[in-house]
Design a protein around this motif. Structure first.
Motif, PDB file in Angstrom:
ATOM      1  N   UNK A  30     -17.317  22.884 -12.983  1.00  9.89           N
ATOM      2  CA  UNK A  30     -16.216  22.976 -12.098  1.00  9.89           C
ATOM      3  C   UNK A  30     -16.198  24.305 -11.032  1.00  9.89           C
ATOM      4  N   UNK A  31     -16.538  25.272 -11.821  1.00  8.41           N
ATOM      5  CA  UNK A  31     -16.495  26.496 -11.111  1.00  8.41           C
ATOM      6  C   UNK A  31     -18.045  26.959 -10.655  1.00  8.41           C
ATOM      7  N   UNK A  32     -18.989  26.118 -10.204  1.00  6.17           N
ATOM      8  CA  UNK A  32     -20.095  26.243  -9.868  1.00  6.17           C
ATOM      9  C   UNK A  32     -20.097  26.081  -8.455  1.00  6.17           C
ATOM     10  N   UNK A  33     -20.325  27.519  -7.656  1.00  2.00           N
ATOM     11  CA  UNK A  33     -20.097  27.524  -6.171  1.00  2.00           C
ATOM     12  C   UNK A  33     -21.163  26.995  -5.373  1.00  2.00           C
ATOM     13  N   UNK A  34     -22.635  26.958  -6.257  1.00  2.00           N
ATOM     14  CA  UNK A  34     -23.618  26.526  -5.785  1.00  2.00           C
ATOM     15  C   UNK A  34     -23.723  24.884  -5.300  1.00  2.00           C
ATOM     16  N   UNK A  35     -23.029  24.179  -6.299  1.00  2.00           N
ATOM     17  CA  UNK A  35     -22.915  22.877  -6.366  1.00  2.00           C
ATOM     18  C   UNK A  35     -21.464  22.672  -6.448  1.00  2.00           C
ATOM     19  N   UNK A  36     -20.611  22.723  -5.429  1.00  2.00           N
ATOM     20  CA  UNK A  36     -19.036  23.073  -5.578  1.00  2.00           C
ATOM     21  C   UNK A  36     -18.420  21.234  -5.658  1.00  2.00           C
ATOM     22  N   UNK A  37     -18.025  21.025  -6.764  1.00  2.00           N
ATOM     23  CA  UNK A  37     -17.117  19.790  -7.048  1.00  2.00           C
ATOM     24  C   UNK A  37     -16.205  19.974  -8.385  1.00  2.00           C
TER      25      UNK A  37
END
Length: 375
Positions: free
Chosen positions: A29-36
């Protein structure tokens, strides 16, 4: 992809809770490289989609995603975001990466979501940050029986040696395995979506080199899993225990944990509140959780029938509507972590006028799938 026609007669109870959707954020949820942001289908259908204007609902059904306005109630900022249907869950995308960065979101924080006045509202109250337990001190002794934070009863797909993998819930993996990894290890997993791990069979002492693979809302343990299934003679109903310790994934399958039938006094062991996709007559199928199907339906099948399902991924079943006595010839289709009931499901939806929120109950009896819908 078309979605179900929504019945205007639906009456969804209004929760008194101001924030009907609450979620503790996970690593993905907090992965800004694959944000969703991943949200459960039932919660979204019951608390967001059902309150959207008809035009937005129609668009979501037609193309599988829809744009809308979203408001950060903590700051008052507005965003144009997108809700994307992914089958058994939804993804909130668009400006989610900006929200993660702007609010400094991290694993364990809880986000609140609701729909009001044609807009998606969300909040991350600072006082609601979930306390993460302190790291366990490294100890020389191997884990004992009461120190297994991850336990899973094996299902049909878990012991399929043709496609060997063990799916584990994302929340459990991130709370009890990834929490103890270094930041560098977590970054490798985020970037490459899989990472090598050392695994040890606590029962035999054998060591394996395996892979943990991120699959969105769950993780797959792969590599030597097929070998483990064969060597330990694993089958449906056995319980596997896992934990992370001393840079190694320990697992155990205690013999006394082998499962027997759940006799349950409840006459209907499988119950489900119908969702938007369940009542879609354009693509009619009823989605059922894998564990429920395997514990309360497949458990009673002959080994040959289970083997046919494993090999062909679907099998014919006789079904009967207990409310009317009507018989149906249907198919149970294996979809990995869940099953679809197809065949005459569209006819059942129309004939019983099923809609979102109605509860269907199921059980297996005398080689027949019985179902009933509460009035």
């Amino acid at each position: 992809m078309k979605r179900a026609a929504y019945y205007n007669t639906v009456s969804v109870p209004q929760a008194q809770e101001q924030w009907p959707i609450k979620k503790a954020l996970t690593l993905s949820d907090v992965d800004i490289t694959h944000p969703f942001l991943t949200l459960s289908r039932q919660q979204v259908d019951n608390h967001i989609v059902v309150h959207m204007p008809q035009q937005q609902q129609d668009h979501l059904r037609a193309v599988g995603q829809v744009d809308f306005n979203a408001r950060d109630d903590d700051t008052g900022e507005m965003y144009v975001m997108k809700l994307k249907w992914r089958g058994s869950y939804y993804n909130l995308i668009g400006k989610w990466g900006k929200v993660v960065r702007g609010k400094g979101l991290d694993v364990g924080q809880e986000i609140y979501i609701r729909w009001a006045n044609g807009c998606l509202h969300f909040s991350v109250p600072q006082q609601q940050i979930v306390a993460v337990p302190p790291p366990i001190r490294m100890i020389a002794a191997p884990p004992v029986q009461d120190q297994w934070p991850i336990k899973k009863v094996l299902t049909l797909s878990d012991v399929d040696t043709n496609h060997p993998f063990l799916p584990l819930p994302r929340r459990l993996v991130e709370e009890h395995i990834l929490y103890y990894w270094s930041q560098e290890q977590r970054e490798v997993l985020r970037r490459e979506e899989q990472v090598n791990v050392n695994a040890r069979d606590y029962d035999t002492g054998e060591i394996y080199l395996m892979k943990l693979k991120w699959r969105g809302n769950y993780y797959n343990l792969i590599g030597k899993w097929g070998m483990i299934i064969r060597q330990k003679g694993l089958g449906v109903g056995k319980e596997i225990n896992l934990r992370w310790l001393n840079e190694c994934l320990y697992f155990s399958v205690p013999q006394e944990r082998c499962v027997a039938t759940a006799s349950g006094q409840d006459n209907w062991p499988i119950k489900k509140a119908l969702t938007l996709s369940d009542v879609d007559i354009n693509h009619p199928f009823l989605t059922l959780p894998g564990k429920a199907v395997e514990d309360h339906i497949l458990f009673y099948w002959q080994p040959q029938a289970r083997e046919q399902l494993r090999n062909e991924h679907q099998v014919n079943v006789n079904a009967r509507d207990e409310d009317t006595g009507d018989p149906y010839l249907m198919k149970l289709k294996w979809r990995g972590s869940y099953y679809n009931l197809i065949g005459k499901w569209g006819k059942i939806v129309r004939g019983k006028r099923l809609h979102v929120g109605r509860e269907i109950r199921l059980r297996w009896d005398n080689n027949c799938l019985l179902f009933s819908v509460l009035q």
